[in-house]
Write a protein that holds these residues in place. Structure first.
Motif, PDB file in Angstrom:
ATOM      1  N   GLY A  29      -5.648  36.725  -2.877  1.00 15.73           N
ATOM      2  CA  GLY A  29      -5.098  36.811  -3.750  1.00 15.73           C
ATOM      3  C   GLY A  29      -4.710  38.260  -3.981  1.00 15.73           C
ATOM      4  O   GLY A  29      -3.800  38.519  -3.954  1.00 15.73           O
TER       5      GLY A  29
ATOM      6  N   LEU B  64      -2.137  32.636  -5.553  1.00 18.86           N
ATOM      7  CA  LEU B  64      -3.019  32.400  -4.779  1.00 18.86           C
ATOM      8  C   LEU B  64      -4.115  32.403  -6.213  1.00 18.86           C
ATOM      9  O   LEU B  64      -5.284  31.683  -6.738  1.00 18.86           O
ATOM     10  N   LEU B  65      -3.571  33.636  -7.296  1.00 25.14           N
ATOM     11  CA  LEU B  65      -4.820  33.895  -7.883  1.00 25.14           C
ATOM     12  C   LEU B  65      -4.757  33.106  -9.457  1.00 25.14           C
ATOM     13  O   LEU B  65      -5.032  33.013  -9.817  1.00 25.14           O
TER      14      LEU B  65
ATOM     15  N   GLY C  48       0.205  36.389  -3.662  1.00 29.32           N
ATOM     16  CA  GLY C  48      -1.016  37.083  -4.503  1.00 29.32           C
ATOM     17  C   GLY C  48      -0.933  36.205  -5.049  1.00 29.32           C
ATOM     18  O   GLY C  48      -2.475  35.453  -6.490  1.00 29.32           O
TER      19      GLY C  48
END
Length: 324
Positions: free
Chosen positions: A73, A98-99, A95
């Motif tokens: 991410g 995912l983060l 990103g």
């Protein structure tokens, strides 16, 4: 302290004489020597009998997946920050997706909202390191392209900060300072914010260029107090069995904030005309003229100073009050 003093000066000299790529080529070579010295001791330390409990304990696969997610991410967000087009929104969105779960899973509960105690310690590490390092990354470029300094002299302007960083770390380590830990961290973040805000003053022609060196020396002194204090407080607030995972969270906060804030600052810098300054810096090294883009630099330093000011507030929450 020695690498932080010698490093900026050596990097500037190598850039000026050989080119900036040689700085990165040289780093792996320099790592080989200490690695060769350390490996025998590491082997001796690790050569004892294995812990049966540790040998049978399964890996925490969920944390490994989250760690991979946070790495991917951050990489996608950094890539998106370099592309000034609408298509960059796609890797940026992936990103972020995912983060968010990775950060929630790997950092202590309450970190994002600056919960008192350990969560604020972890958050402060990221706020301090991210804002300061993101701003520092643009200092040499600003001095070379806007004030005509050579890369060597631009590196020299940061070298004194290594000594004051060590001094700040020394000051916070004194036993009599333990009772004033929170005040030290608040003061340190004030110095960091002030140094970042003062640095772009050299964009004004009448301001001496040594102003940056003085401002950065004070900022590094503040960073020495804050960064060392976050490590001390983290171990103090962690149960022995949680020290490892909490230390990892501290490093994640540090590294992730560096990536994110540098990507954001870089995107703002490029949007306001700084994209052409890489070529301008090369031209300045070779004797050519560099363009003037004060707004691009202000778009980096002033927001980072604002982030550091947020860190002043976060520093007031690193200790748990008795009534809480």
């Amino acid at each position: 302290m020695i690498p932080s003093v010698v490093g900026p000066l050596a990097s500037g000299t190598v850039t000026e004489q050989l080119g900036w790529r040689w700085v990165f080529v040289g780093i792996p070579v320099l790592i080989v020597i200490p690695l060769a010295l350390a490996l025998p001791a590491i082997r001796r330390t690790a050569s004892g009998p294995a812990d049966p409990a540790a040998a049978t304990e399964p890996y925490d696969r969920r944390r490994i997946r989250l760690a991979l997610g946070i790495s991917a991410g951050a990489g996608l967000l950094q890539y998106a920050g370099q592309e000034l087009n609408w298509l960059a929104l796609l890797p940026a969105a992936v990103g972020v997706a995912l983060l968010v779960p990775a950060v929630r899973g790997l950092l202590p509960t309450g970190t994002v909202r600056a919960g008192r105690g350990l969560p604020s310690v972890v958050l402060l590490r990221g706020v301090a390191a991210g804002s300061f390092i993101a701003a520092e990354s643009f200092v040499p470029l600003m001095l070379v392209t806007q004030r005509g300094l050579s890369p060597t002299m631009a590196g020299l302007s940061l070298a004194v900060g290594g000594a004051t960083w060590a001094l700040g770390s020394f000051v916070q380590s004194r036993p009599r300072m333990e009772a004033h830990r929170e005040r030290l961290m608040v003061t340190g973040m004030v110095l960091v914010a002030a140094s970042i805000a003062a640095a772009p003053s050299v964009l004004i022609e009448g301001v001496p260029v040594w102003t940056v060196a003085v401002a950065w020396a004070f900022g590094c002194f503040g960073m020495g107090m804050v960064i060392a204090s976050t490590s001390v407080l983290l171990l103090k607030l962690s149960a022995p069995e949680e020290a490892g995972s909490n230390s990892a969270a501290l490093q994640i906060s540090d590294g992730l904030s560096n990536v994110l804030l540098l990507a954001i600052g870089g995107a703002a810098f490029a949007t306001l005309g700084g994209e052409a300054l890489g070529a301008a810096a090369h031209g300045a090294v070779q004797g050519g003229a560099a363009g003037s883009h004060p707004g691009a630099f202000a778009a980096v330093f002033l927001p980072m100073a604002g982030v550091a000011l947020v860190g002043v507030w976060v520093a007031t929450r690193v200790l748990v009050r008795e009534k809480e």
